[in-house]
Design a protein around this motif. Structure first.
Motif, PDB file in Angstrom:
ATOM      1  N   LYS A  31       0.857  -1.203   0.044  1.00 19.20           N
ATOM      2  CA  LYS A  31       0.027  -0.008  -0.019  1.00 19.20           C
ATOM      3  C   LYS A  31       0.844   1.215   0.066  1.00 19.20           C
ATOM      4  CE  LYS A  31      -3.978  -1.961   2.239  1.00 19.20           C
ATOM      5  NZ  LYS A  31      -4.944  -2.115   3.390  1.00 19.20           N
ATOM      6  N   ILE A  32       1.940   1.238   0.906  1.00 16.56           N
ATOM      7  CA  ILE A  32       2.844   2.425   0.850  1.00 16.56           C
ATOM      8  C   ILE A  32       3.520   2.659  -0.644  1.00 16.56           C
ATOM      9  CG2 ILE A  32       5.169   3.146   1.557  1.00 16.56           C
ATOM     10  CD1 ILE A  32       4.251   1.789   4.427  1.00 16.56           C
ATOM     11  N   SER A  40       6.015   6.398   3.548  1.00 18.48           N
ATOM     12  CA  SER A  40       4.789   6.769   4.115  1.00 18.48           C
ATOM     13  C   SER A  40       5.416   7.796   5.151  1.00 18.48           C
ATOM     14  CB  SER A  40       4.582   5.694   5.048  1.00 18.48           C
ATOM     15  OG  SER A  40       3.749   5.870   6.271  1.00 18.48           O
ATOM     16  N   PRO A  41       4.890   9.041   4.908  1.00 18.32           N
ATOM     17  CA  PRO A  41       5.289  10.087   6.014  1.00 18.32           C
ATOM     18  C   PRO A  41       4.916   9.734   7.401  1.00 18.32           C
ATOM     19  CG  PRO A  41       4.424  11.180   4.035  1.00 18.32           C
ATOM     20  CD  PRO A  41       3.964   9.592   4.006  1.00 18.32           C
ATOM     21  N   ASP A  42       3.900   8.892   7.659  1.00 13.41           N
ATOM     22  CA  ASP A  42       3.501   8.648   8.922  1.00 13.41           C
ATOM     23  C   ASP A  42       4.673   7.802   9.605  1.00 13.41           C
ATOM     24  OD1 ASP A  42       1.980   8.390  11.295  1.00 13.41           O
ATOM     25  OD2 ASP A  42       1.689   6.187  10.525  1.00 13.41           O
ATOM     26  N   GLU A  86      11.042   4.131   2.565  1.00 13.11           N
ATOM     27  CA  GLU A  86      11.237   5.435   3.009  1.00 13.11           C
ATOM     28  C   GLU A  86      12.903   6.083   2.847  1.00 13.11           C
ATOM     29  OE1 GLU A  86       7.622   4.732   3.878  1.00 13.11           O
ATOM     30  OE2 GLU A  86       9.254   3.376   4.524  1.00 13.11           O
ATOM     31  N   PRO A  87      13.081   6.995   2.621  1.00 12.05           N
ATOM     32  CA  PRO A  87      14.079   7.736   1.810  1.00 12.05           C
ATOM     33  C   PRO A  87      15.302   8.004   3.004  1.00 12.05           C
ATOM     34  CG  PRO A  87      12.557   9.536   2.280  1.00 12.05           C
ATOM     35  CD  PRO A  87      11.861   8.212   2.502  1.00 12.05           C
ATOM     36  N   TYR A  88      15.473   6.911   4.008  1.00 15.60           N
ATOM     37  CA  TYR A  88      16.643   6.854   4.776  1.00 15.60           C
ATOM     38  C   TYR A  88      17.997   7.061   4.194  1.00 15.60           C
ATOM     39  CZ  TYR A  88      19.206   5.932   8.877  1.00 15.60           C
ATOM     40  OH  TYR A  88      20.071   5.888  10.251  1.00 15.60           O
ATOM     41  N   LEU A  89      18.474   6.080   3.400  1.00 16.98           N
ATOM     42  CA  LEU A  89      19.757   6.230   2.692  1.00 16.98           C
ATOM     43  C   LEU A  89      19.946   7.633   2.297  1.00 16.98           C
ATOM     44  CD1 LEU A  89      22.338   4.992   1.805  1.00 16.98           C
ATOM     45  CD2 LEU A  89      21.159   4.280  -0.405  1.00 16.98           C
ATOM     46  N   GLU A  90      19.064   7.930   1.360  1.00 19.04           N
ATOM     47  CA  GLU A  90      19.121   9.444   0.882  1.00 19.04           C
ATOM     48  C   GLU A  90      19.300  10.610   1.694  1.00 19.04           C
ATOM     49  OE1 GLU A  90      16.495   7.235   0.183  1.00 19.04           O
ATOM     50  OE2 GLU A  90      16.074   7.432  -1.989  1.00 19.04           O
TER      51      GLU A  90
END
Length: 175
Positions: A31-32, A40-42, A86-90
């Protein structure tokens, strides 16, 4: 390559793995990925507020929890196992290293926004279709709607609310 975690790194990895097992099952991930933003911003905010991992590598006076590159290994391992999008690496690793190399007020403000889960970043570092290191093309910054905009053929800033662009050979121009 074998990596032996410290007890603190194991606790962090286990806490993140537990969080992801509870919130990031395959259906939730599907879904994300299919959502308009593709992440997901949440969950991003919860990674900051519930776990504090968005502050990993940033000093406490920048809103972070400290740590270094070795502390990122168990985090990235847990995220890889859960196929986190989610964009953790970036944000935390790539742009975070550039933010930490600057002493500007903007770098500090961006770091605090990241550690609080209020922002994610993407690095704009390649132009055009070819690979030409340190080649400056027709990209320009301009003031737009209370912030900065980059015009030109900049690529690499996807899934992000903010882009961090740099010119020349060093990321020392923060505006």
């Amino acid at each position: 390559m074998a990596f032996d975690c410290s007890s603190e790194q194991r606790l962090l990895r286990d806490a993140l793995s537990s969080f992801l097992a509870d919130t990031y099952d395959p259906e939730a991930r599907r879904k994300i990925v299919e959502s308009s933003g593709g992440w997901s911003p949440d969950i991003w905010r919860r990674m900051a507020t519930d776990l504090g991992i968005l502050g990993l590598g940033f000093s406490p006076d920048w809103g972070g929890v400290g740590g270094d590159g070795l502390d990122q290994i168990p985090v990235m391992e847990a995220m890889g196992q859960a196929l986190v999008v989610e964009p953790y690496l970036e944000t935390v690793i790539l742009c975070g290293s550039l933010l930490r190399s600057s002493d500007s007020l903007l770098a500090r403000q961006l770091a605090v926004a990241v550690t609080e889960g209020q922002a994610n970043l993407a690095l704009g570092h390649l132009e055009g279709c070819g690979f030409r290191p340190y080649h400056i093309q027709a990209t320009a910054q301009r003031l737009a709607r209370g912030g900065w905009a980059v015009d030109g053929a900049e690529v690499g800033c996807h899934r992000s609310e903010l882009g961090v662009a740099f010119a020349g050979r060093r990321a020392d121009r923060w505006q």
